[in-house]
Structures are given as structure tokens and as C-alpha cells.
Design an enzyme around this catalytic site. Structure first.
Site, mmCIF file in Angstrom:
data_model
loop_
_atom_site.group_PDB
_atom_site.id
_atom_site.type_symbol
_atom_site.label_atom_id
_atom_site.label_comp_id
_atom_site.label_asym_id
_atom_site.label_seq_id
_atom_site.Cartn_x
_atom_site.Cartn_y
_atom_site.Cartn_z
ATOM 1 C CG ASP A 85 -1.895 -1.145 1.244
ATOM 2 O OD1 ASP A 85 -1.848 -1.965 0.311
ATOM 3 O OD2 ASP A 85 -2.693 -1.225 2.192
ATOM 4 C CG ASP B 230 -3.138 4.623 -0.249
ATOM 5 O OD1 ASP B 230 -2.777 5.754 0.134
ATOM 6 O OD2 ASP B 230 -3.945 3.905 0.390
ATOM 7 C CG HIS C 271 -5.235 -0.341 -2.039
ATOM 8 N ND1 HIS C 271 -5.248 -0.696 -0.730
ATOM 9 C CD2 HIS C 271 -4.812 0.945 -2.065
ATOM 10 C CE1 HIS C 271 -4.846 0.330 0.019
ATOM 11 N NE2 HIS C 271 -4.575 1.337 -0.784
ATOM 12 C CG ASP D 261 -3.616 -5.350 -4.667
ATOM 13 O OD1 ASP D 261 -4.656 -4.831 -4.224
ATOM 14 O OD2 ASP D 261 -2.575 -5.456 -3.992
ATOM 15 N NE ARG E 116 -14.537 -4.448 -6.805
ATOM 16 C CZ ARG E 116 -13.719 -4.662 -5.779
ATOM 17 N NH1 ARG E 116 -12.403 -4.719 -5.991
ATOM 18 N NH2 ARG E 116 -14.177 -4.810 -4.558
ATOM 19 C CB SER F 273 -10.617 -6.235 1.889
ATOM 20 O OG SER F 273 -9.546 -5.486 2.386
ATOM 21 C CB SER F 274 -14.749 -6.873 -1.426
ATOM 22 O OG SER F 274 -13.742 -7.154 -2.386
ATOM 23 C CB CYS G 214 -2.280 -6.448 0.224
ATOM 24 S SG CYS G 214 -3.740 -6.643 -0.768
HETATM 25 N N1 ARG Z 1 -10.380 -2.556 -1.835
HETATM 26 C C1 ARG Z 1 -10.103 -3.922 -2.199
HETATM 27 C C2 ARG Z 1 -11.358 -4.769 -2.111
HETATM 28 O O1 ARG Z 1 -12.033 -4.708 -1.114
HETATM 29 C C3 ARG Z 1 -9.044 -4.508 -1.314
HETATM 30 C C4 ARG Z 1 -7.700 -4.080 -1.740
HETATM 31 C C5 ARG Z 1 -6.626 -4.685 -0.943
HETATM 32 N N2 ARG Z 1 -5.368 -4.352 -1.518
HETATM 33 C C6 ARG Z 1 -4.333 -3.881 -0.841
HETATM 34 N N3 ARG Z 1 -3.228 -3.630 -1.508
HETATM 35 N N4 ARG Z 1 -4.387 -3.616 0.452
HETATM 36 O O2 ARG Z 1 -11.687 -5.521 -2.997
#
Ligand code: ARG
Length: 388
Positions: free
Chosen positions: A119, A205, A256, A258, A275, A311-312, A364
Site C-alpha cells: 500500500d 497509495d 487499491h 490488486d 468491476r 476488504s471485499s 498486498c
Molecule cells: N479494496 C479492495 C477490495 O475490497 C481490497 C484491496 C486490498 N489491496 C491492498 N493492496 N491492500 O476488494
């Protein structure tokens, strides 16, 4: 006379810091640590919520030691697997995340953790870039990595190091109304890309970027604004990179890239079926023969994710490549593993769900320092278009 204490530790002629994309063979990597981790505080750029428990207040202060131990066990497991694969593994230095912060513009009751170096830190070729960050609790999150940065920077004069300007993170940097928008309004505004940070200061980030040789894509998100993307363009393009903003309009809380758009090897990107990338941006990839392949539904639903995880379910997609033929996937994500096998990958697995509540999964929780390879152009049509 000044003594030259520099020891060049490069393998052959490769600089100690060298990573141009997300898939070349990994030689050295930093794996995060949960030691000292705290619950993320509620602040203008973040409204953490306990999953499935309605309106109970989100805890503050240090995470319980059992939770930290469980996460550390899995992070150590990842480190051991990487070591067994011949990758040199480094870890962050201890940091007192329970300490409150006070700057001229804000204060915050505690900081967060060093579980997700991705991050904050990014390697762009032979350069280390420290991101400004978007949240107050993460303002000083570069600190656990500074000792390593100095080591790399001191040991090889070819390594460069850039620190992006720190935004104030004052109240005026955030749009508080963002958090109150009902879903219908989010849908109606999905192409505006206005999230919880304003456009006045440079904000990004590191994890909103994904590296494809000379091309870097960067997601406009809750954690990266247009000024941040302009800063990246103006800083990186004179060095020979090309920076491309990308958008995923149906992700109403983007942060983010990834878990959304994950390149696996030249020509192949794992995409998130919930998405899709903006149509006009998709073309850059398809024009040059890249295949976009949707990830299967994750094993966990959003409701099954750990209660403190923000996170999801798409953390399932957060794989770490250790070469163009081999990658690491979370142990229980069988449908994704099967898809990866069908593409000819060797898939290694580790348990990692106890790390989810610290902000991420395998990609991550790592920061690649050195991979094989050099800067390549994977998008000849972009070169052609900019030449005509
Ligand atoms: N926002 C993303 C989701 O909920 C999680 C991203 C996590 N990535 C990271 N590099 N911390 O799908």
C-alpha cells in the site's frame, strides 16, 4: 579522504532494486508483519465497520494479541514458502502503531500496521517510491521500511529513492458527504470518480498502481486522486514510463487495484466480474493482444469475511506471482486455483485468511524489491499511436 563503504551486492549486473512488472521471477521481497498492529481508526478518509453487527462501534487501539499471533503465523508461513522457493525475504522493522499522531493539521488516536507494504511502497524499475498515502493513521507507515530503503540505497548507487509530497490530511482534504451517499446516488455518480478525497492536494497509495514494464496503470479511487495521478505522470514520464489512469465505475468504494485487475504474465490479466474496466480503457489491452479473464466467484461471500476485515470477498484474486509460470494463491480458493491450472500455471498455496482483517491478502502483504528482467514495452500500439 572519504572511505568508500558501498558494497555492491547486485547479482551479475542487476541492481539490488529491480522490478518492472508484477510477474517476472522474484528474487527478493518484503513480507509484512502484524506485530504491534492496531484497529484502523475512524477518520475523514475511512469509516471502518464491524461486519454483520450493525451499528456497534469499531474497536480502537491495539489488536488482541491472539489475533496478531494468528496473522503472524500465516505471514511467517508465506515467508517460509518464499524462502523455500529461493526468494530472499525481508521483514519490516518494529514500529509503535499504538502511538497517537499529531501534526499541525490533524490528530489521530492510533496508527495502523505494517501488514501491507504494497500500500505504501512501490518499486518502479530501479527506483523506490514512497507514496504520500490518503489516510491519517497511515501517515508514517513508511517508517518500518526505511531501514531497508537505506540499506538498498546505500549498497548500490544505481538505486534511486523518491518520496512523494505529503498532503496535509487536514479536514479540507476530505469530502465527508461521500460516506452518506445512498447506493442509487453512487450508481448515478459512478462515472464522476469523486470519492472521499478532494482534488486539491497530491494523494495516492502505492497499491493503486500496477506495473507492466514501461507502462504503469493507476486507478483513480478513494485513495488516489487526479492530482496524485498528475504527480505520477510528471515524475515518471520524463524517466521513460507511461502512466495510464484507469477506472472501474461499478466499484463504488475503490481502493487499491490488486483485487480488481491483476496481470499474471504477458498477455493475461485476471479481472473482477463485478468491476469491469471502463470500456474505452479496455481497448489499450485488447489492441495489444492481452486477454482479460474473469476470476471465478470467491469461496467466501462478503458476509463470511472476518468481522474486522474492511476488504471485499475479492481478496481471493490477490495472488502473488513468483514467476510467469508460478504463483501463490490462498489455500481455500479452489475455483481460482483450477482456473489458474487451466492456464498452465504452477499454483502454490498458503492459508492466509487470518491476515484479511489487516487490509489484504498475498499481493498486498508483500513489496517486491527485485525480480528478473528489464523494462519492456508490452503495448506497442500505444507506442505507435504516440508516434503518429
Ligand atoms: N479494496 C479492495 C477490495 O475490497 C481490497 C484491496 C486490498 N489491496 C491492498 N493492496 N491492500 O476488494
Amino acid at each position: 579522504m572519504r572511505r568508500n563503504t558501498q558494497v555492491i551486492k547486485s547479482s551479475g549486473t542487476m541492481p539490488v532494486v529491480n522490478s518492472w512488472n508484477e510477474w517476472d521471477t522474484l528474487q527478493e521481497v518484503v513480507v509484512g508483519s502484524a506485530t504491534g498492529a492496531c484497529f484502523e481508526p475512524t477518520e475523514p478518509g475511512n469509516r471502518p465497520q464491524v461486519r454483520g453487527l450493525g451499528d456497534v462501534p469499531f474497536p480502537t487501539g491495539p489488536k488482541p494479541s491472539e489475533a496478531v499471533e494468528r496473522a503472524n503465523e500465516q505471514l511467517d508461513g508465506l515467508a517460509a514458502l518464499l524462502t523455500a522457493q529461493g526468494v530472499s525475504v525481508r521483514r519490516p522493522a518494529p514500529h509503535d502503531f499504538a502511538k497517537p499522531l499529531r501534526t499541525p493539521a490533524f490528530d489521530v488516536e492510533n496508527q495502523y500496521c505494517a501488514v501491507c507494504p504494497r500500500d505504501v511502497m512501490i518499486t518502479l524499475g530501479n527506483e523506490i517510491v514512497e507514496a504520500p498515502m490518503s489516510r491519517r493513521a497511515r501517515y508514517f507507515e513508511y517508517e518500518p521500511y526505511r531501514k531497508l530503503v537505506y540499506e538498498y540505497w546505500e549498497s548500490d548507487p544505481r538505486v534511486t529513492w523518491t518520496v512523494a509530497p505529503k498532503p496535509t490530511m487536514a479536514d479540507s482534504m476530505y469530502r465527508q458527504d461521500f460516506w452518506e451517499w445512498p447506493v442509487e446516488e453512487r450508481h448515478a455518480r459512478m462515472h464522476e470518480s469523486e470519492f472521499c478525497v478532494t482534488q486539491d492536494e497530491v494523494v495516492f497509495d502505492a497499491a493503486d498502481m500496477s506495473r507492466f514494464g514501461r507502462d504503469i496503470i493507476v486507478q483513480e479511487s478513494m485513495t488516489t486522486n487526479r492530482a496524485g495521478i498528475r504527480w505520477l505522470k510528471r515524475t515518471l514520464e520524463p524517466k521513460g514510463f507511461r502512466v495510464h489512469p484507469v477506472h472501474f465505475p461499478l466499484d463504488y468504494f475503490p481502493s487499491h487495484i490488486d483485487c480488481t485487475f491483476v496481470p499474471l504474465r504477458p498477455g493475461l490479466i485476471l479481472t473482477n466480474p463485478d468491476r469491469p474496466i471502463r470500456e474505452a480503457e479496455r481497448q489499450m489491452f485488447t489492441d495489444d493482444g492481452w486477454k482479460l479473464v474473469d476470476a471465478p466467484q470467491p469461496v467466501l461471500t462478503n458476509d463470511d469475511m472476518p468481522p474486522y476485515c474492511q476488504s471485499s470477498k475479492w481478496l481471493s484474486m490477490n495472488v502473488l506471482s513468483i514467476s510467469p509460470e508460478k504463483l501463490i494463491c490462498e489455500e481455500q480458493e479452489k475455483p481460482l486455483q483450477d482456473l489458474l491450472y487451466s492456464f498452465g500455471f504452477e499454483v502454490l498455496t498458503v492459508p492466509f485468511r487470518d491476515v484479511f482483517e489487516y487490509g489484504g491478502s498475498l499481493h498486498c502483504a508483500t513489496w517486491d524489491i527485485r525480480r528478473d528482467g528489464t523494462r519492456e514495452d508490452y503495448f506497442p500500439s500505444v507506442s505507435y499511436r504516440s508516434a503518429v
